[in-house]
Design a protein around this motif. Structure first.
Motif, PDB file in Angstrom:
ATOM      1  N   ASN A   1      -5.048   6.608   9.269  1.00 37.36           N
ATOM      2  CA  ASN A   1      -5.420   6.559   7.855  1.00 37.36           C
ATOM      3  C   ASN A   1      -5.171   5.156   7.305  1.00 37.36           C
ATOM      4  OD1 ASN A   1      -5.973   6.975   5.196  1.00 37.36           O
ATOM      5  ND2 ASN A   1      -4.551   8.667   4.902  1.00 37.36           N
ATOM      6  N   HIS A   2      -6.250   4.421   7.072  1.00 36.42           N
ATOM      7  CA  HIS A   2      -6.119   3.044   6.594  1.00 36.42           C
ATOM      8  C   HIS A   2      -5.523   2.995   5.190  1.00 36.42           C
ATOM      9  CE1 HIS A   2      -8.158   1.243   9.994  1.00 36.42           C
ATOM     10  NE2 HIS A   2      -9.131   2.131   9.883  1.00 36.42           N
TER      11      HIS A   2
ATOM     12  N   LYS B   1      -1.738   2.962   5.644  1.00 37.88           N
ATOM     13  CA  LYS B   1      -1.290   1.693   6.227  1.00 37.88           C
ATOM     14  C   LYS B   1      -1.465   0.534   5.250  1.00 37.88           C
ATOM     15  CE  LYS B   1      -3.798   2.010   9.986  1.00 37.88           C
ATOM     16  NZ  LYS B   1      -4.376   1.661  11.306  1.00 37.88           N
ATOM     17  N   ASP B   2      -2.596   0.529   4.532  1.00 39.74           N
ATOM     18  CA  ASP B   2      -2.829  -0.534   3.551  1.00 39.74           C
ATOM     19  C   ASP B   2      -1.815  -0.471   2.417  1.00 39.74           C
ATOM     20  OD1 ASP B   2      -4.944  -1.357   5.052  1.00 39.74           O
ATOM     21  OD2 ASP B   2      -6.494  -0.476   3.763  1.00 39.74           O
ATOM     22  N   SER B   3      -1.421   0.748   2.030  1.00 39.24           N
ATOM     23  CA  SER B   3      -0.440   0.904   0.962  1.00 39.24           C
ATOM     24  C   SER B   3       0.888   0.248   1.333  1.00 39.24           C
ATOM     25  CB  SER B   3      -0.211   2.394   0.657  1.00 39.24           C
ATOM     26  OG  SER B   3      -1.348   2.971   0.091  1.00 39.24           O
ATOM     27  N   VAL B   4       1.308   0.434   2.582  1.00 39.59           N
ATOM     28  CA  VAL B   4       2.567  -0.153   3.031  1.00 39.59           C
ATOM     29  C   VAL B   4       2.480  -1.674   3.004  1.00 39.59           C
ATOM     30  CG1 VAL B   4       4.203  -0.339   4.942  1.00 39.59           C
ATOM     31  CG2 VAL B   4       3.093   1.851   4.450  1.00 39.59           C
ATOM     32  N   ALA B   5       1.361  -2.210   3.501  1.00 41.04           N
ATOM     33  CA  ALA B   5       1.191  -3.672   3.510  1.00 41.04           C
ATOM     34  C   ALA B   5       1.191  -4.235   2.092  1.00 41.04           C
ATOM     35  CB  ALA B   5      -0.109  -4.031   4.231  1.00 41.04           C
ATOM     36  N   ILE B   6       0.466  -3.558   1.183  1.00 38.57           N
ATOM     37  CA  ILE B   6       0.395  -4.022  -0.201  1.00 38.57           C
ATOM     38  C   ILE B   6       1.759  -3.919  -0.872  1.00 38.57           C
ATOM     39  CG2 ILE B   6      -0.577  -3.516  -2.479  1.00 38.57           C
ATOM     40  CD1 ILE B   6      -3.133  -2.623  -1.049  1.00 38.57           C
TER      41      ILE B   6
ATOM     42  N   TYR C   1      -4.773  -2.178  -7.972  1.00 44.23           N
ATOM     43  CA  TYR C   1      -4.651  -1.671  -6.613  1.00 44.23           C
ATOM     44  C   TYR C   1      -4.839  -0.163  -6.686  1.00 44.23           C
ATOM     45  CZ  TYR C   1      -2.464  -6.160  -5.586  1.00 44.23           C
ATOM     46  OH  TYR C   1      -2.203  -7.490  -5.440  1.00 44.23           O
ATOM     47  N   SER C   2      -5.929   0.330  -6.200  1.00 40.90           N
ATOM     48  CA  SER C   2      -6.183   1.761  -6.261  1.00 40.90           C
ATOM     49  C   SER C   2      -6.950   2.193  -5.033  1.00 40.90           C
ATOM     50  CB  SER C   2      -6.979   2.113  -7.530  1.00 40.90           C
ATOM     51  OG  SER C   2      -8.296   1.627  -7.429  1.00 40.90           O
ATOM     52  N   SER C   3      -7.109   3.505  -4.956  1.00 40.17           N
ATOM     53  CA  SER C   3      -7.839   4.078  -3.825  1.00 40.17           C
ATOM     54  C   SER C   3      -9.304   4.269  -4.157  1.00 40.17           C
ATOM     55  CB  SER C   3      -7.207   5.438  -3.446  1.00 40.17           C
ATOM     56  OG  SER C   3      -7.201   6.298  -4.556  1.00 40.17           O
TER      57      SER C   3
ATOM     58  N   SER D   1     -10.280   9.552   3.471  1.00 39.82           N
ATOM     59  CA  SER D   1      -9.050   8.769   3.466  1.00 39.82           C
ATOM     60  C   SER D   1      -8.114   9.210   2.337  1.00 39.82           C
ATOM     61  CB  SER D   1      -9.382   7.281   3.320  1.00 39.82           C
ATOM     62  OG  SER D   1      -8.211   6.496   3.311  1.00 39.82           O
ATOM     63  N   ILE D   2      -8.689   9.483   1.168  1.00 41.59           N
ATOM     64  CA  ILE D   2      -7.889   9.940   0.029  1.00 41.59           C
ATOM     65  C   ILE D   2      -7.263  11.301   0.327  1.00 41.59           C
ATOM     66  CG2 ILE D   2      -7.987  10.664  -2.382  1.00 41.59           C
ATOM     67  CD1 ILE D   2     -10.255   8.633  -2.769  1.00 41.59           C
ATOM     68  N   LEU D   3      -8.055  12.221   0.871  1.00 43.76           N
ATOM     69  CA  LEU D   3      -7.546  13.554   1.194  1.00 43.76           C
ATOM     70  C   LEU D   3      -6.462  13.488   2.259  1.00 43.76           C
ATOM     71  CD1 LEU D   3     -10.850  15.664   1.213  1.00 43.76           C
ATOM     72  CD2 LEU D   3      -9.069  15.601  -0.554  1.00 43.76           C
ATOM     73  N   CYS D   4      -6.636  12.605   3.240  1.00 41.71           N
ATOM     74  CA  CYS D   4      -5.622  12.436   4.291  1.00 41.71           C
ATOM     75  C   CYS D   4      -4.312  11.893   3.719  1.00 41.71           C
ATOM     76  CB  CYS D   4      -6.137  11.517   5.390  1.00 41.71           C
ATOM     77  SG  CYS D   4      -7.354  12.272   6.480  1.00 41.71           S
ATOM     78  N   SER D   5      -4.426  10.994   2.744  1.00 42.89           N
ATOM     79  CA  SER D   5      -3.224  10.450   2.099  1.00 42.89           C
ATOM     80  C   SER D   5      -2.470  11.549   1.364  1.00 42.89           C
ATOM     81  CB  SER D   5      -3.605   9.334   1.122  1.00 42.89           C
ATOM     82  OG  SER D   5      -4.150   8.225   1.797  1.00 42.89           O
ATOM     83  N   TRP D   6      -3.208  12.367   0.622  1.00 47.35           N
ATOM     84  CA  TRP D   6      -2.582  13.483  -0.084  1.00 47.35           C
ATOM     85  C   TRP D   6      -1.965  14.464   0.910  1.00 47.35           C
ATOM     86  CZ3 TRP D   6      -2.364  15.597  -5.234  1.00 47.35           C
ATOM     87  CH2 TRP D   6      -2.727  14.681  -6.216  1.00 47.35           C
TER      88      TRP D   6
END
Length: 214
Positions: free
Chosen positions: A30-31, A34-39, A52-54, A61-66
Motif C-alpha cells: 500500500n503506497h 508507505k508514503d505517509s511514513v515518509a511524509i 497532504y491528503s489522500s 489504496s484509501i480502503l487498504c489504509s483504512w
C-alpha cells in the motif's frame, strides 16, 4: 494429545499470525501507508500550508489504509484487554466491527465540524495530516503488537498502548496547532477537538470491547 490442557492466548492462536502477516502485506503493497511514513518524517515539525491528503490516491489504496488501521488497532485492543478464556477469532471480528463503526462516525463528525468552522482547504489539509499521523502510528504499532503477542502480558501491553496513544495525541495536537492556531479561542477549539473527536472515540472503543469480553 489427551490429558494436555490447551490454554488459548494471543501467542497460541495461529490466526493471530495470519493477521500479522496480512498487516505486513498491507504495509508493503500500500503506497498510501508507505508514503505517509515518509511524509511524516519530513513534515513532523513543518508549518507548511501545503495540502497532504489522500485525494490523489486511488480508492483501493484509501480502503487498504483504512483496513490496515482498523485491523491493527482492533487486534492491539483485543490483546491488551484479554485476560483469560478463549482468544477467539469471532470476538476479534466483533471488535473490528466496533472499531469500524466508531471510526466511521468519527470521520463523519470531523467532516461536519470542518464544514462549519473552517475552509475546504483547511479541512483537506487537516484530514491529510491526520491520515499521515494515523498511518505512521499504525506502522510503528505493528512491531510493538508482535512484542505484545509474544510476551502476552496485559499490563505490559497497556503500557505500550499508552505510550503509542500518547504519541498519537501529541502529534495530532502539534499538527492541529501548526495548521489552525490563530488566537486563544482557536486553541480552545483545538483542545475541544482532541477531547471530543479523539479521546472520546478511543474511550468508547475500549469500553465497548470490555463489555463484549465480560
Amino acid at each position: 494429545m489427551n490429558g494436555i490442557l490447551h490454554i488459548s492466548s494471543p501467542y497460541s492462536e495461529s490466526w493471530v499470525y495470519w493477521i500479522l502477516l496480512l498487516l505486513s502485506v498491507l504495509i508493503f503493497f500500500n503506497h498510501s501507508v508507505k508514503d505517509s511514513v515518509a511524509i511524516a518524517f519530513r513534515t513532523i515539525s513543518s508549518h507548511s500550508d501545503r495540502v497532504y491528503s489522500s485525494q490523489n490516491a486511488n480508492l483501493l489504496s484509501i480502503l487498504c489504509s483504512w483496513a490496515f488501521r482498523i485491523i491493527i488497532f482492533a487486534l492491539a485492543i483485543y490483546v491488551a484487554i484479554f485476560e483469560s478464556g478463549e482468544f477467539s477469532f469471532l470476538t476479534y471480528l466483533m471488535i473490528i466491527g466496533i472499531v469500524s463503526v466508531v471510526c466511521l462516525l468519527q470521520h463523519i463528525l470531523i467532516l461536519c465540524v470542518g464544514w462549519v468552522f473552517i475552509t475546504r482547504k483547511q479541512l483537506d489539509n487537516g484530514l491529510g495530516q491526520l491520515e499521515i499521523v494515523r498511518n505512521s502510528i499504525g506502522v510503528v504499532l505493528l512491531p510493538i503488537l508482535v512484542i505484545m503477542v509474544w510476551i502476552n502480558n496485559p499490563l505490559f501491553s497497556w503500557i505500550l498502548l499508552g505510550i503509542i496513544g500518547t504519541i498519537f495525541l501529541l502529534l495530532a495536537l502539534t499538527k492541529s496547532i501548526q495548521l489552525f492556531y490563530k488566537n486563544i479561542l482557536s486553541l480552545f477549539y483545538i483542545l475541544l477537538y482532541i477531547t471530543c473527536l479523539e479521546l472520546i472515540p478511543m474511550g468508547s472503543i475500549l469500553l465497548w470491547t470490555q463489555h463484549i469480553l465480560q
